[in-house]
Enzyme design. Structure first.
Site, mmCIF file in Angstrom:
data_model
loop_
_atom_site.group_PDB
_atom_site.id
_atom_site.type_symbol
_atom_site.label_atom_id
_atom_site.label_comp_id
_atom_site.label_asym_id
_atom_site.label_seq_id
_atom_site.Cartn_x
_atom_site.Cartn_y
_atom_site.Cartn_z
ATOM 1 N N THR A 278 -11.983 9.642 8.507
ATOM 2 C CA THR A 278 -11.012 9.357 9.562
ATOM 3 C C THR A 278 -10.469 10.651 10.161
ATOM 4 O O THR A 278 -10.235 10.743 11.368
ATOM 5 C CB THR A 278 -9.838 8.527 8.982
ATOM 6 O OG1 THR A 278 -10.369 7.342 8.419
ATOM 7 C CG2 THR A 278 -8.832 8.163 10.058
ATOM 8 N N HIS B 176 -12.770 11.867 12.796
ATOM 9 C CA HIS B 176 -12.582 11.157 14.073
ATOM 10 C C HIS B 176 -11.362 11.706 14.811
ATOM 11 O O HIS B 176 -11.367 11.859 16.031
ATOM 12 C CB HIS B 176 -12.400 9.656 13.847
ATOM 13 C CG HIS B 176 -13.603 8.978 13.267
ATOM 14 N ND1 HIS B 176 -14.889 9.321 13.625
ATOM 15 C CD2 HIS B 176 -13.720 7.985 12.354
ATOM 16 C CE1 HIS B 176 -15.736 8.558 12.950
ATOM 17 N NE2 HIS B 176 -15.059 7.746 12.179
ATOM 18 N N CYS C 95 4.934 -3.738 6.515
ATOM 19 C CA CYS C 95 6.274 -4.149 6.968
ATOM 20 C C CYS C 95 7.000 -5.028 5.959
ATOM 21 O O CYS C 95 8.211 -5.098 5.952
ATOM 22 C CB CYS C 95 6.157 -4.861 8.314
ATOM 23 S SG CYS C 95 5.509 -6.546 8.243
ATOM 24 N N CYS D 159 5.936 -9.621 7.752
ATOM 25 C CA CYS D 159 5.027 -10.443 8.572
ATOM 26 C C CYS D 159 4.394 -11.529 7.694
ATOM 27 O O CYS D 159 4.489 -11.483 6.470
ATOM 28 C CB CYS D 159 3.959 -9.559 9.228
ATOM 29 S SG CYS D 159 2.662 -8.995 8.106
ATOM 30 N N CYS E 94 2.150 -10.172 4.885
ATOM 31 C CA CYS E 94 2.931 -9.548 3.807
ATOM 32 C C CYS E 94 3.613 -10.606 2.956
ATOM 33 O O CYS E 94 3.646 -10.523 1.729
ATOM 34 C CB CYS E 94 3.958 -8.577 4.379
ATOM 35 S SG CYS E 94 3.257 -6.996 4.918
ATOM 36 N N CYS F 62 -1.507 -6.365 6.574
ATOM 37 C CA CYS F 62 -0.244 -6.406 7.334
ATOM 38 C C CYS F 62 -0.526 -6.105 8.804
ATOM 39 O O CYS F 62 -1.183 -5.122 9.129
ATOM 40 C CB CYS F 62 0.728 -5.374 6.766
ATOM 41 S SG CYS F 62 2.170 -5.101 7.826
ATOM 42 N N ILE G 106 -16.867 7.712 -0.635
ATOM 43 C CA ILE G 106 -16.572 6.314 -0.986
ATOM 44 C C ILE G 106 -17.835 5.614 -1.468
ATOM 45 O O ILE G 106 -17.811 4.884 -2.456
ATOM 46 C CB ILE G 106 -15.922 5.576 0.205
ATOM 47 C CG1 ILE G 106 -14.566 6.218 0.537
ATOM 48 C CG2 ILE G 106 -15.731 4.092 -0.107
ATOM 49 C CD1 ILE G 106 -13.864 5.636 1.760
ATOM 50 N N ARG H 292 -26.167 14.186 -0.387
ATOM 51 C CA ARG H 292 -25.370 13.008 -0.740
ATOM 52 C C ARG H 292 -26.194 11.966 -1.489
ATOM 53 O O ARG H 292 -25.684 11.298 -2.388
ATOM 54 C CB ARG H 292 -24.744 12.413 0.515
ATOM 55 C CG ARG H 292 -23.653 13.332 1.034
ATOM 56 C CD ARG H 292 -22.934 12.811 2.227
ATOM 57 N NE ARG H 292 -21.596 13.407 2.276
ATOM 58 C CZ ARG H 292 -20.684 13.121 3.173
ATOM 59 N NH1 ARG H 292 -20.952 12.255 4.128
ATOM 60 N NH2 ARG H 292 -19.505 13.686 3.131
ATOM 61 N N GLY I 107 -17.608 0.542 6.297
ATOM 62 C CA GLY I 107 -17.913 1.585 7.281
ATOM 63 C C GLY I 107 -17.500 1.166 8.682
ATOM 64 O O GLY I 107 -17.582 -0.012 9.045
HETATM 65 ZN ZN LIG Z 1 -9.011 8.375 4.225
HETATM 66 ZN ZN LIG Z 2 3.430 -6.946 7.263
#
Ligand SMILES: [Zn+2]
Ligand SMILES: [Zn+2]
Length: 345
Positions: A40, A43, A93, A96, A99, A107, A175, A200, A264
């Site tokens: 991430t 990105h 949160c 919601c 949750c 969430c 991962i 890898r 992925g």
């Molecule tokens: Zn991460």
């Molecule tokens: Zn939530």
């Protein structure tokens, strides 16, 4: 304090001086000892369409964090100064409908550290105390930081009973490699990992795969896997790459009645013949997001402390905690010549 931020829309991060955060109500402040680099983060570094659509600069980057609590905000009674903690990066949160059902990982108001609010590529970070996971005595901070992504692997492998099964792991990044170790620990009979990077593919074998296949440019993934598969049937695929070819291969590769655990993320929609390949073959697809709070953390702790996941093999590179080291880490991750890269102080 020094912090590595996305300063404006566009590629790259920079290191700047910013004020030390104060912990708010129900928050703790952590003196960050280690942080690991995630796909991430690449990105975000590259500023791909997802990042451009979601992140509002300036923003401190980093969401895989370990450190020691050095201050607590008002109302915090369950954490103490001096405790070393890992951090759950998804702040949920708790109000919601998801949750309230206990499905915190989905969430609808999730705020992610280093994406939606300031992260941990910094000397200090303030987070809700409920997002901290106390670690055991003598836990290496680098291991603590990498628990967050390993938790993704624990979550992805929790969808089916793996004992006695044949599984294919597509994408042998950190991962995917952790998935190989967990599948081995859970009694999978045969584990095949595939990646474009020879490094890898080899690391996946070190971590527990029976075979680590390198996908050469132009080669068919289906053929490469079939060669090592022999006449075994694939019960499940752990799809950790997000690659179009991997997803399209997965729906053909698993046996009728099999499953695909999908974590992925790709850059665009993928064409799959759902009628023929999924419905008529009775497949089960699982979307895996984040970690189950906090069952996944308990299981991750157990798997690491019992040695089922070799963190010393998974963490291949340790770099100093600087902005230029993050540039170097991004370079290495793009080359595919490392497992998990951790910045340590
Ligand atoms: Zn991460
Ligand atoms: Zn939530």
């Amino acid at each position: 304090m020094k912090a590595v931020i996305k300063s404006s829309p566009g590629p790259g991060f920079i290191e700047v001086d910013v004020p030390v955060p104060e912990p708010g109500t129900s928050e703790v402040r952590i003196r960050v000892e280690a942080a690991s680099i995630c796909g991430t983060d690449i990105h975000l570094y590259d500023w791909n369409p997802w990042a451009a659509g979601r992140v509002v600069p300036p923003r401190i980057m980093g969401h895989e964090i370990c450190g020691v609590i050095d201050a607590i905000g008002s109302g915090v009674t369950d954490r103490a100064v001096g405790t070393r903690v890992a951090v759950e990066s998804h702040i949920v949160c708790r109000t919601c409908p998801e949750c309230l059902r206990g499905e915190f990982h989905v969430c609808r108001n999730t705020s992610i550290l280093g994406v939606d609010r300031d992260g941990g590529f910094a000397e200090f970070i303030a987070v809700p105390s409920v997002n901290t996971w106390p670690l055991w005595d003598d836990c290496d901070p680098a291991v603590g930081a990498a628990m967050e992504p390993v938790g993704n692997a624990v979550h992805a492998t929790s969808v089916a009973d793996l004992s006695g099964s044949t599984v294919v792991v597509m994408g042998a990044g950190p991962i995917g490699c952790a998935c190989c170790a967990i599948a081995r620990a859970k009694g999978a009979a045969h584990i095949i990992a595939v990646d474009r990077s020879p490094f890898r593919a080899a690391l996946a074998k070190t971590m527990g795969a029976d075979a680590g296949c390198t996908l050469e440019p132009g080669a068919s993934m289906q053929e490469v896997i079939s060669q090592v598969l022999g006449d075994r049937e694939v019960d499940g695929v752990l799809e950790m790459s997000g690659a179009v070819e991997a997803i399209q291969t997965a729906v053909h590769l698993v046996r009728p009645g099999g499953w695909i655990s999908m974590l992925g993320l790709g850059d665009a929609p993928v064409a799959v013949d759902f009628s023929t390949d999924v419905v008529m073959r009775g497949l089960t697809l699982y979307g895996i997001v984040g970690r189950e709070l906090f069952a996944t953390w308990e299981e991750t702790t157990r798997l690491i402390r019992t040695g089922a996941i070799s963190m010393t093999s998974l963490i291949t590179d340790r770099l100093p905690f600087t902005g230029s080291a993050i540039d170097e880490a991004v370079r290495r991750l793009k080359k595919g010549t490392s497992g998990k890269i951790v910045l340590t102080r």
